[in-house]
Write an enzyme that holds these catalytic residues in place. Sequence first.
Site, PDB file in Angstrom:
ATOM      1  N   SER A 196       0.841  -1.195   0.000  1.00 36.23           N
ATOM      2  CA  SER A 196       0.000   0.000   0.000  1.00 36.23           C
ATOM      3  C   SER A 196       0.874   1.242   0.000  1.00 36.23           C
ATOM      4  O   SER A 196       2.022   1.215   0.463  1.00 36.23           O
ATOM      5  CB  SER A 196      -0.891   0.021   1.238  1.00 36.23           C
ATOM      6  N   ASP A 197       0.329   2.330  -0.510  1.00 36.11           N
ATOM      7  CA  ASP A 197       0.957   3.608  -0.224  1.00 36.11           C
ATOM      8  C   ASP A 197       0.772   3.876   1.266  1.00 36.11           C
ATOM      9  O   ASP A 197      -0.033   3.225   1.951  1.00 36.11           O
ATOM     10  CB  ASP A 197       0.354   4.722  -1.076  1.00 36.11           C
ATOM     11  N   CYS A 198       1.529   4.823   1.778  1.00 36.94           N
ATOM     12  CA  CYS A 198       1.659   4.928   3.235  1.00 36.94           C
ATOM     13  C   CYS A 198       0.389   5.436   3.901  1.00 36.94           C
ATOM     14  O   CYS A 198      -0.060   6.544   3.622  1.00 36.94           O
ATOM     15  CB  CYS A 198       2.872   5.783   3.566  1.00 36.94           C
ATOM     16  N   ALA A 257      -2.489   4.258   3.349  1.00 37.15           N
ATOM     17  CA  ALA A 257      -3.631   4.186   2.439  1.00 37.15           C
ATOM     18  C   ALA A 257      -4.701   3.220   2.935  1.00 37.15           C
ATOM     19  O   ALA A 257      -5.889   3.403   2.650  1.00 37.15           O
ATOM     20  CB  ALA A 257      -3.174   3.767   1.043  1.00 37.15           C
TER      21      ALA A 257
END
Length: 716
Positions: free
Chosen positions: A249-251, A253
């Site tokens: 995941s993006d941070c 997210a």
Amino acid sequence: MPTTEPPPPFTDPDLDLEARLDDLLGRMTLEEKAAQTLHEAPAIARLGVPAYNWWNEALHGVARAGVATVFPQAIGLAAMFDPARLRRVAEVIAVEGRAKHHESARRGERGYYQGLTFWSPNVNIYRDPRWGRGHETYGECPWLTGELGVAFVEGLQGDDEAYLHTAACAKHYAVHSGPEGLRHEFDAEVNEQDLHETYLPAFRRLVVDAGVESVMGAYNRVNGEPACAHPGLMRLLREEWGFEGHFLSDCWAIRDFHEKHRVTATAPESAALAVRMGCDLNCGCTYVHLLDAAGQGLVSEAEIDACVRRLMRTRLRLGAFDPPERVPYAATPYDRNDCAEHAAVSLDATRASLVLLRNDGTLPLEPGETKRLAVIGPNAAATKELLANYHGTPSRTVTVLDGLRSAFGPAGAEVRYTAGCTHDGEDVVSCVVNAHPAETIALAEWAEAAVVVLGLHAGMEGEQGDAGNADASGDRRDVALPEIQLRTLRRVLDTGTPTVVVLVHGGPVTLGGLEHRCAAIVDAFYPGPHAGTAVAEVLTGALNPAGRLPMTYPRGVEDLPAFEDYAMARRTYRFAEGAAEPLYPFGFGLGYSRFAYDGLSAEWNDGGGLRVSATVRNVGDRFGEEVAQLYVQLPTTDGRNPGPQLRGVKRLSLEPGASQSMTFEVPASELRRYTATGWSQLNGPYRVFVGGSQPDPRSVELMGVAPLSVTLDLKR
């Protein structure tokens, strides 16, 4: 006598990889498995598994880990139009990443920015010039982004059959390019044709052709589903493209699932949804709720196992549990970091990235003939402004002012400097004067030539939370330079002194209609620590510039569709029909030599692809590099029909009078359209163009010559 237990099979490098993973997972508890799905993965002391922090960056050099070789920002690397050069850049980054990692590990440090999993490259499509993170990308063209992304991944990951040099990451999957301020709750709505023809091709190339080890999901939703748990995108990635690496995941997210997107109600539900959809690693902390989710029956241990297996496969491929003598990259000495050889590669990249946008004949300036040179502008003596974001720390920086002093001073010229103004007119403290009109005018009147270095910095365009323009969350509201800079430029131009503008920036910028009054304009993007050397070489003629724009420069934001609209109509060079004429087109760039093309021929090959040949000759009086570009106009479909699309690039070095024959091979897969029935190669006319630019009217006007063209019909 006491007996010593044999080492566990997962530590045996001679054992089959999947057998090693079977053994390792079989020894781990559910609690230990769940903990490994967080970016700060703790050690498992009883198994001898060291801690590992997955979070590292290498967009244009090893980032945020102290001194390292820094390269031009990604958008500048794209302007090289040279996959081979970019691969060499990535190879240097991998060497320095290894050097730093092993030195840190030897000293017991395993924290942020010390691992071998680099969350680069960013292969999102720069569809709108207002997007603050666009300069992290390779521009607006899906084909060029794919070519460059493949080269970068191959350079980072190496070509050893058993081990990765470092692990690259394709981000942000998949429909993601602003607005930054809305990214945590935004739903990017996109039709199937734009999705498959524009937003997905680069990701597919990195997975299928480069074997990228990881893919990072985006913050936003895509057509209603969160990108980090999107059933359609995950199915495409795993089942159709055959992706076998790990997904992250993006941070933070995953936290957005319940707090912003409202697709779940609780953190355990969000963690369970992401794991079930195949998001293996959580950058953030929502996966601390995985055990709770498992206890509630929201996710099974088998589903958690699948994530951990992919994560541990990456660590094994990096040699994490193997003797150093078995890993070909583990002996990289620390003195390979920031070495002279790597500095030379960085300087070469900066040289190759510079784009000459305008020249009325003033350039090149002869140092021996120019005795009084004024250097003006807020980026002239800049250091950190040259580095953009996600950067390392260069051990030495040559500013544009430094470079011009070194080039002109020894020839007897006097070089004088003033900043002229601040970047955006904002005062650091209330008593600071943010512009110096009298000094600017006096210096310009004194000079025989003026070099005005304008532009932006990472505090004015960038990622939400990083950039300082809180009102736009990192995005830009305008493509024109701030008015305080334009006023400074007008003052210089009004003196009548021949004026060369050097632009330092990421996203497209305009000069508020003053372009035609400038003697020359050099686009440097964020050029890195060797900016001054390369810019001075271009201005003096020691370097013949050959960079090309990877992005269309509009004349103003009024020419753009709504920022939130992800439809490609009237966006980028591919869908320019109906859009306003650009200021500078994609693929454009001037030089000090002229190149002529002839002998264009094209034919179908047995696989339905194109074989295109032509000859290019340097008809100027200087050595130079030419960027030969191949565009193909595909047949019309029942949907929107893009204009000619880039399908080939060759960067050639030619002495005056020399010529070179070239052949482009365009596979059938790059000649397809996505229709209501899926991908297909259509019958009809295929028009092929080869030249030093794209064939649009604005490029022809600026270049003074049109590309060659030929049409072939496909009938089956």
